[in-house]
Design an enzyme around this catalytic site. Structure first.
Site, PDB file in Angstrom:
ATOM      1  N   ASP A   1       0.856  -1.195   0.000  1.00  0.00           N
ATOM      2  CA  ASP A   1       0.000   0.000   0.000  1.00  0.00           C
ATOM      3  C   ASP A   1       0.892   1.246   0.000  1.00  0.00           C
ATOM      4  O   ASP A   1       2.113   1.162  -0.187  1.00  0.00           O
ATOM      5  CB  ASP A   1      -1.014  -0.044   1.159  1.00  0.00           C
ATOM      6  CG  ASP A   1      -0.393   0.177   2.533  1.00  0.00           C
ATOM      7  OD1 ASP A   1       0.845   0.359   2.625  1.00  0.00           O
ATOM      8  OD2 ASP A   1      -1.146   0.166   3.523  1.00  0.00           O
TER       9      ASP A   1
ATOM     10  N   CYS B   1       2.690  -3.651   4.067  1.00  0.00           N
ATOM     11  CA  CYS B   1       1.894  -2.450   4.374  1.00  0.00           C
ATOM     12  C   CYS B   1       2.562  -1.789   5.571  1.00  0.00           C
ATOM     13  O   CYS B   1       3.753  -2.001   5.797  1.00  0.00           O
ATOM     14  CB  CYS B   1       0.412  -2.790   4.600  1.00  0.00           C
ATOM     15  SG  CYS B   1       0.028  -3.786   6.042  1.00  0.00           S
TER      16      CYS B   1
ATOM     17  N   THR C   1       2.071  -2.226   8.894  1.00  0.00           N
ATOM     18  CA  THR C   1       2.422  -3.236   9.901  1.00  0.00           C
ATOM     19  C   THR C   1       2.641  -4.621   9.311  1.00  0.00           C
ATOM     20  O   THR C   1       3.166  -5.501   9.994  1.00  0.00           O
ATOM     21  CB  THR C   1       1.285  -3.372  10.927  1.00  0.00           C
ATOM     22  OG1 THR C   1       0.090  -3.744  10.198  1.00  0.00           O
ATOM     23  CG2 THR C   1       1.041  -2.078  11.685  1.00  0.00           C
TER      24      THR C   1
ATOM     25  N   HIS D   1       7.474 -25.256   8.338  1.00  0.00           N
ATOM     26  CA  HIS D   1       6.396 -25.963   9.033  1.00  0.00           C
ATOM     27  C   HIS D   1       5.014 -25.683   8.463  1.00  0.00           C
ATOM     28  O   HIS D   1       4.136 -26.547   8.530  1.00  0.00           O
ATOM     29  CB  HIS D   1       6.396 -25.593  10.526  1.00  0.00           C
ATOM     30  CG  HIS D   1       7.571 -26.155  11.263  1.00  0.00           C
ATOM     31  ND1 HIS D   1       7.694 -26.079  12.639  1.00  0.00           N
ATOM     32  CD2 HIS D   1       8.675 -26.812  10.830  1.00  0.00           C
ATOM     33  CE1 HIS D   1       8.825 -26.660  13.012  1.00  0.00           C
ATOM     34  NE2 HIS D   1       9.451 -27.105  11.931  1.00  0.00           N
TER      35      HIS D   1
ATOM     36  N   ARG E   1       6.583   0.026   8.535  1.00  0.00           N
ATOM     37  CA  ARG E   1       6.701   0.902   9.714  1.00  0.00           C
ATOM     38  C   ARG E   1       7.212   0.131  10.919  1.00  0.00           C
ATOM     39  O   ARG E   1       7.306   0.690  12.017  1.00  0.00           O
ATOM     40  CB  ARG E   1       5.337   1.530  10.021  1.00  0.00           C
ATOM     41  CG  ARG E   1       4.865   2.501   8.937  1.00  0.00           C
ATOM     42  CD  ARG E   1       3.436   2.941   9.168  1.00  0.00           C
ATOM     43  NE  ARG E   1       3.009   3.896   8.145  1.00  0.00           N
ATOM     44  CZ  ARG E   1       1.739   4.166   7.868  1.00  0.00           C
ATOM     45  NH1 ARG E   1       0.773   3.556   8.532  1.00  0.00           N
ATOM     46  NH2 ARG E   1       1.444   5.034   6.925  1.00  0.00           N
TER      47      ARG E   1
ATOM     48  N   HIS F   1       4.312 -32.099   9.162  1.00  0.00           N
ATOM     49  CA  HIS F   1       3.863 -30.740   8.856  1.00  0.00           C
ATOM     50  C   HIS F   1       2.877 -30.728   7.688  1.00  0.00           C
ATOM     51  O   HIS F   1       1.960 -29.913   7.655  1.00  0.00           O
ATOM     52  CB  HIS F   1       5.069 -29.842   8.579  1.00  0.00           C
ATOM     53  CG  HIS F   1       6.001 -29.758   9.744  1.00  0.00           C
ATOM     54  ND1 HIS F   1       5.616 -29.240  10.959  1.00  0.00           N
ATOM     55  CD2 HIS F   1       7.279 -30.185   9.909  1.00  0.00           C
ATOM     56  CE1 HIS F   1       6.614 -29.324  11.813  1.00  0.00           C
ATOM     57  NE2 HIS F   1       7.642 -29.899  11.198  1.00  0.00           N
TER      58      HIS F   1
HETATM   59  C1  RB5 Z   1      -2.272   2.366   6.490  1.00  0.00           C
HETATM   60  O1  RB5 Z   1      -2.254   3.569   7.181  1.00  0.00           O
HETATM   61  C2  RB5 Z   1      -2.135   1.203   7.442  1.00  0.00           C
HETATM   62  O2  RB5 Z   1      -3.304   1.017   8.153  1.00  0.00           O
HETATM   63  C3  RB5 Z   1      -1.766  -0.035   6.694  1.00  0.00           C
HETATM   64  O3  RB5 Z   1      -0.574   0.165   5.993  1.00  0.00           O
HETATM   65  C4  RB5 Z   1      -1.525  -1.281   7.515  1.00  0.00           C
HETATM   66  O4  RB5 Z   1      -0.646  -1.057   8.566  1.00  0.00           O
HETATM   67  C5  RB5 Z   1      -2.719  -2.015   7.941  1.00  0.00           C
HETATM   68  O5  RB5 Z   1      -2.643  -3.110   8.527  1.00  0.00           O
END
Ligand code: RB5
Length: 152
Positions: free
Chosen positions: A8, A65, A67, A98, A109, A133
């Site tokens: 994203d 993304c 997280t 596994h 991030r 597995h």
């Molecule tokens: C976008 O701001 C953020 O929510 C997305 O990149 C992600 O972390 C969602 O899980």
């Protein structure tokens, strides 16, 4: 090996750096993500890569993304996908050995670029161990297919 990559808006730079890193190692990279920092919903990239994996357009996928969580949850809604969200190399390696993960996700991030490279290396270099597995992965497929695992 052909890898589908998706992201994203929060992970444009990370996607570009990881793509270049893997291309330099000889992997073929197909970009299913956005190259713009304008807001872009992560489920779109997740669906594109997940369908490319199940349709065998690519051998496996990498999703990034903020997280790694949202994009991983979305990918796992596609039948046949086993996406592992990993913030360190050990889990990435074990998710292949596994769980036979076919998509790796992580957060731009959450991890820095050097750790992200270690995570993708350990995932791509690991192999599924089969044996016990494989039986457990088959049970995951039974849950996915509503085949009554709870009664076994
Ligand atoms: C976008 O701001 C953020 O929510 C997305 O990149 C992600 O972390 C969602 O899980």
């Amino acid at each position: 090996m052909k890898i589908g990559i998706g992201n994203d808006h929060s992970a444009v730079e990370m996607k570009k750096e990881i793509s270049a890193y893997l291309q330099a190692k000889g992997y073929e990279i197909i970009n299913y993500g956005t190259d713009s920092t304008e807001s872009y919903p992560y489920p779109k990239a997740a669906a594109a890569v997940a369908h490319a994996v199940v349709d065998k357009e690519v051998d496996c996928g990498i999703l990034i993304c903020g997280t790694g969580i949202g994009i991983g949850i979305a990918a796992n809604k596609v039948k046949g996908i086993r996406c592992a969200t990993c913030s360190e190399p050990y889990s990435a390696k074990l998710s292949k050995m596994h769980n036979n993960s076919n998509i790796l996700s992580f957060g731009a991030r959450v991890v820095g670029i050097e750790l992200a490279k270690m995570i993708v290396d350990s995932w791509l270099e690991a192999e599924f161990e089969e044996g016990r597995h494989a039986r457990r992965v088959k049970m995951i497929e039974e849950i996915e297919n509503n085949e009554g695992l709870m009664n076994k």
